[in-house]
Design a protein around this motif. Structure first.
Motif, PDB file in Angstrom:
ATOM      1  N   ASP A  98     -27.121 -13.225 -16.649  1.00  0.00           N
ATOM      2  CA  ASP A  98     -25.609 -13.488 -16.786  1.00  0.00           C
ATOM      3  C   ASP A  98     -24.778 -12.293 -15.469  1.00  0.00           C
ATOM      4  OD1 ASP A  98     -26.050 -10.656 -17.481  1.00  0.00           O
ATOM      5  OD2 ASP A  98     -24.536 -10.817 -19.267  1.00  0.00           O
ATOM      6  N   ASN A  99     -26.341 -12.561 -13.974  1.00  0.00           N
ATOM      7  CA  ASN A  99     -25.376 -11.625 -13.280  1.00  0.00           C
ATOM      8  C   ASN A  99     -24.675 -11.819 -12.925  1.00  0.00           C
ATOM      9  OD1 ASN A  99     -28.220  -9.678 -13.104  1.00  0.00           O
ATOM     10  ND2 ASN A  99     -29.406 -11.342 -13.015  1.00  0.00           N
ATOM     11  N   GLU A 100     -24.248 -13.322 -12.062  1.00  0.00           N
ATOM     12  CA  GLU A 100     -23.329 -13.944 -11.631  1.00  0.00           C
ATOM     13  C   GLU A 100     -22.162 -13.593 -12.213  1.00  0.00           C
ATOM     14  OE1 GLU A 100     -26.722 -16.470 -10.706  1.00  0.00           O
ATOM     15  OE2 GLU A 100     -25.743 -15.373 -12.617  1.00  0.00           O
ATOM     16  N   PRO A 101     -21.821 -13.962 -13.807  1.00  0.00           N
ATOM     17  CA  PRO A 101     -20.674 -12.750 -13.620  1.00  0.00           C
ATOM     18  C   PRO A 101     -20.330 -12.422 -13.731  1.00  0.00           C
ATOM     19  CG  PRO A 101     -21.511 -14.031 -15.383  1.00  0.00           C
ATOM     20  CD  PRO A 101     -22.262 -14.323 -14.216  1.00  0.00           C
ATOM     21  N   GLN A 102     -21.718 -11.119 -14.531  1.00  0.00           N
ATOM     22  CA  GLN A 102     -20.836  -9.887 -13.728  1.00  0.00           C
ATOM     23  C   GLN A 102     -21.160  -9.040 -12.362  1.00  0.00           C
ATOM     24  OE1 GLN A 102     -21.634  -7.234 -16.256  1.00  0.00           O
ATOM     25  NE2 GLN A 102     -21.911  -8.728 -17.848  1.00  0.00           N
ATOM     26  N   SER A 103     -21.320  -9.829 -12.059  1.00  0.00           N
ATOM     27  CA  SER A 103     -21.403  -9.692 -10.344  1.00  0.00           C
ATOM     28  C   SER A 103     -20.063  -9.770 -10.120  1.00  0.00           C
ATOM     29  CB  SER A 103     -22.020  -9.805  -9.402  1.00  0.00           C
ATOM     30  OG  SER A 103     -23.249  -9.198  -9.248  1.00  0.00           O
ATOM     31  N   ALA A 104     -19.553 -11.248 -10.651  1.00  0.00           N
ATOM     32  CA  ALA A 104     -18.259 -11.628 -10.679  1.00  0.00           C
ATOM     33  C   ALA A 104     -17.069 -10.389 -10.831  1.00  0.00           C
ATOM     34  CB  ALA A 104     -17.519 -12.992 -10.908  1.00  0.00           C
ATOM     35  N   ARG A 105     -17.480  -9.633 -12.455  1.00  0.00           N
ATOM     36  CA  ARG A 105     -16.669  -8.691 -12.870  1.00  0.00           C
ATOM     37  C   ARG A 105     -16.190  -7.792 -12.475  1.00  0.00           C
ATOM     38  NH1 ARG A 105     -19.520  -9.203 -17.120  1.00  0.00           N
ATOM     39  NH2 ARG A 105     -17.513 -10.664 -18.581  1.00  0.00           N
ATOM     40  N   LEU A 106     -17.257  -6.535 -11.945  1.00  0.00           N
ATOM     41  CA  LEU A 106     -17.308  -5.585 -10.809  1.00  0.00           C
ATOM     42  C   LEU A 106     -16.823  -6.121  -9.772  1.00  0.00           C
ATOM     43  CD1 LEU A 106     -19.105  -2.856 -10.273  1.00  0.00           C
ATOM     44  CD2 LEU A 106     -20.591  -4.343  -8.800  1.00  0.00           C
ATOM     45  N   ALA A 107     -17.427  -6.997  -8.930  1.00  0.00           N
ATOM     46  CA  ALA A 107     -15.903  -7.621  -7.831  1.00  0.00           C
ATOM     47  C   ALA A 107     -14.122  -7.308  -8.159  1.00  0.00           C
ATOM     48  CB  ALA A 107     -16.393  -8.402  -7.084  1.00  0.00           C
ATOM     49  N   GLU A 108     -13.995  -7.882  -9.836  1.00  0.00           N
ATOM     50  CA  GLU A 108     -12.512  -8.350 -10.042  1.00  0.00           C
ATOM     51  C   GLU A 108     -12.386  -6.679  -9.957  1.00  0.00           C
ATOM     52  OE1 GLU A 108      -9.732 -11.013 -13.068  1.00  0.00           O
ATOM     53  OE2 GLU A 108     -11.879 -10.023 -13.659  1.00  0.00           O
ATOM     54  N   GLN A 109     -12.487  -6.066 -10.439  1.00  0.00           N
ATOM     55  CA  GLN A 109     -12.883  -4.430 -11.463  1.00  0.00           C
ATOM     56  C   GLN A 109     -12.715  -3.719  -9.534  1.00  0.00           C
ATOM     57  OE1 GLN A 109     -15.922  -3.512 -14.207  1.00  0.00           O
ATOM     58  NE2 GLN A 109     -14.605  -4.409 -15.804  1.00  0.00           N
ATOM     59  N   SER A 110     -13.413  -3.273  -9.205  1.00  0.00           N
ATOM     60  CA  SER A 110     -13.615  -2.352  -7.965  1.00  0.00           C
ATOM     61  C   SER A 110     -12.095  -2.891  -7.242  1.00  0.00           C
ATOM     62  CB  SER A 110     -14.994  -2.974  -6.616  1.00  0.00           C
ATOM     63  OG  SER A 110     -15.832  -2.406  -7.712  1.00  0.00           O
ATOM     64  N   LEU A 111     -11.995  -4.177  -6.855  1.00  0.00           N
ATOM     65  CA  LEU A 111     -11.326  -4.742  -5.359  1.00  0.00           C
ATOM     66  C   LEU A 111      -9.464  -4.134  -6.423  1.00  0.00           C
ATOM     67  CD1 LEU A 111     -12.875  -7.642  -4.774  1.00  0.00           C
ATOM     68  CD2 LEU A 111     -12.763  -5.521  -3.645  1.00  0.00           C
ATOM     69  N   GLN A 112      -9.655  -4.724  -7.316  1.00  0.00           N
ATOM     70  CA  GLN A 112      -8.083  -4.177  -8.605  1.00  0.00           C
ATOM     71  C   GLN A 112      -8.013  -2.754  -7.956  1.00  0.00           C
ATOM     72  OE1 GLN A 112      -9.114  -5.437 -12.424  1.00  0.00           O
ATOM     73  NE2 GLN A 112      -8.180  -7.659 -11.803  1.00  0.00           N
ATOM     74  N   ARG A 113      -8.788  -2.209  -8.454  1.00  0.00           N
ATOM     75  CA  ARG A 113      -8.787  -0.398  -7.721  1.00  0.00           C
ATOM     76  C   ARG A 113      -8.713   0.147  -6.311  1.00  0.00           C
ATOM     77  NH1 ARG A 113     -13.716   0.191 -10.783  1.00  0.00           N
ATOM     78  NH2 ARG A 113     -14.990   0.391  -9.016  1.00  0.00           N
ATOM     79  N   LEU A 114      -9.208  -1.341  -5.548  1.00  0.00           N
ATOM     80  CA  LEU A 114      -8.278  -0.488  -3.519  1.00  0.00           C
ATOM     81  C   LEU A 114      -7.108  -1.127  -3.893  1.00  0.00           C
ATOM     82  CD1 LEU A 114     -12.280  -1.653  -2.371  1.00  0.00           C
ATOM     83  CD2 LEU A 114     -11.128   0.361  -2.728  1.00  0.00           C
ATOM     84  N   GLY A 115      -6.762  -1.946  -4.754  1.00  0.00           N
ATOM     85  CA  GLY A 115      -5.769  -2.613  -4.059  1.00  0.00           C
ATOM     86  C   GLY A 115      -5.726  -3.499  -3.611  1.00  0.00           C
ATOM     87  N   VAL A 116      -6.191  -4.725  -3.731  1.00  0.00           N
ATOM     88  CA  VAL A 116      -6.759  -5.783  -2.672  1.00  0.00           C
ATOM     89  C   VAL A 116      -5.505  -6.711  -3.791  1.00  0.00           C
ATOM     90  CG1 VAL A 116      -8.276  -7.636  -2.063  1.00  0.00           C
ATOM     91  CG2 VAL A 116      -8.737  -5.321  -2.304  1.00  0.00           C
ATOM     92  N   ALA A 117      -4.979  -7.769  -3.068  1.00  0.00           N
ATOM     93  CA  ALA A 117      -3.795  -8.832  -3.255  1.00  0.00           C
ATOM     94  C   ALA A 117      -4.652  -9.314  -4.683  1.00  0.00           C
ATOM     95  CB  ALA A 117      -3.365  -9.740  -2.111  1.00  0.00           C
ATOM     96  N   PRO A 118      -4.082 -10.013  -5.203  1.00  0.00           N
ATOM     97  CA  PRO A 118      -4.780 -10.739  -6.557  1.00  0.00           C
ATOM     98  C   PRO A 118      -5.671 -12.051  -5.888  1.00  0.00           C
ATOM     99  CG  PRO A 118      -2.162  -9.782  -7.344  1.00  0.00           C
ATOM    100  CD  PRO A 118      -3.025  -9.462  -6.132  1.00  0.00           C
ATOM    101  N   ALA A 119      -4.311 -12.876  -5.189  1.00  0.00           N
ATOM    102  CA  ALA A 119      -4.919 -14.374  -4.920  1.00  0.00           C
ATOM    103  C   ALA A 119      -6.126 -13.503  -3.991  1.00  0.00           C
ATOM    104  CB  ALA A 119      -3.994 -14.547  -3.759  1.00  0.00           C
ATOM    105  N   LEU A 120      -6.277 -12.872  -2.991  1.00  0.00           N
ATOM    106  CA  LEU A 120      -7.403 -12.564  -2.782  1.00  0.00           C
ATOM    107  C   LEU A 120      -8.712 -11.943  -4.113  1.00  0.00           C
ATOM    108  CD1 LEU A 120      -9.689 -12.452  -0.321  1.00  0.00           C
ATOM    109  CD2 LEU A 120      -8.397 -10.683   0.352  1.00  0.00           C
ATOM    110  N   ILE A 121      -8.334 -11.536  -4.631  1.00  0.00           N
ATOM    111  CA  ILE A 121      -9.504 -11.147  -5.276  1.00  0.00           C
ATOM    112  C   ILE A 121      -9.967 -12.122  -6.284  1.00  0.00           C
ATOM    113  CG2 ILE A 121     -10.148 -10.014  -8.254  1.00  0.00           C
ATOM    114  CD1 ILE A 121      -7.977  -7.733  -6.567  1.00  0.00           C
TER     115      ILE A 121
END
Length: 223
Positions: A98-121
């Motif tokens: 499950d590395n890919e979904p785990q990586s995607a989840r990490l990206a989503e969480q990290s980018l949300q913390r950074l305030g990246v636009a939801p559409a870009l996330i």
């Protein structure tokens, strides 16, 4: 189980490592990307530190910082593509599926913390999840996937080094089981009408098939 002596492991680590100045080049790319998105340096530096630690984990012989550097050189400097490069192998445990979904989840969480636009996330998350099967009808996603598979069409010596690096990443698997699973993956790629989906990578199609067929022959050859 296949045993690798230390000198062999050290040699393989040198096969896929950053060139001189590569780490600073990557850090510069990250800083420029985050600056273009207006992200707070105090926040995005900590995310970068986490990514650098992840991509230098000891089990990584190929899926490391050199892989990121190669992908960034192959792809247009677009925020969604660059962020997907940084996060697509951020979670990499060869003993899991499950590395890919785990990586995607990490990206989503990290980018949300950074305030990246939801559409870009969501665009970044979609690109990362597409690496599970390496197929897409979306042209930009296909370009990203083709770049990720560019190593398959490398010159023969580099491909052989890549194959050895993958074996080291899966050193926990007994030899017979590794050969069986690796052969299955290779046959799946060879069964496709096209391995590469975009015109820019079409020139790698035949070299990739030659490399994969050569590795498959070695895997199924009687001991």
């Amino acid at each position: 189980m296949l045993h690798f002596v230390g000198s062999s492991e050290d040699s393989m680590r040198r096969e896929f490592q950053l060139s001189n100045g590569g780490r600073q080049r990557l850090i510069g790319r990250w800083n420029a990307l985050c600056s273009s998105l207006g992200l707070d340096p105090d926040q995005h530096f900590s995310v970068l530190d986490d990514l650098l630690i992840r991509y230098t984990e000891p089990q990584r012989y190929y899926h490391n910082l050199a892989h990121l550097d190669a992908l960034l050189a192959l792809l247009p400097a677009q925020p969604h593509l660059e962020l997907a490069v940084w996060f697509h192998d951020a979670v990499y445990d060869p003993t899991r599926t499950d590395n890919e979904p785990q990586s995607a989840r990490l990206a989503e969480q990290s980018l949300q913390r950074l305030g990246v636009a939801p559409a870009l996330i969501q665009r970044v998350v979609g690109l990362i999840l597409a690496t599970q099967h390496h197929r897409s009808d979306d042209l930009e996603t296909a370009l990203f996937l083709d770049a990720d598979l560019a190593i398959l069409g490398a010159e023969a010596r580099t491909y052989r080094a890549y194959a050895r690096a993958i074996r080291l990443e899966y050193a926990w698997l007994p030899e017979a089981l590794f050969k069986e699973r690796r052969a299955m993956v290779i046959r799946q790629f060879l069964s496709r009408e096209r391995i590469y989906q975009t015109a820019g990578f079409a020139g790698l199609e035949q070299p990739a098939r030659n490399n994969l067929q050569g590795e498959l022959a070695a895997l199924v050859r009687p001991s």
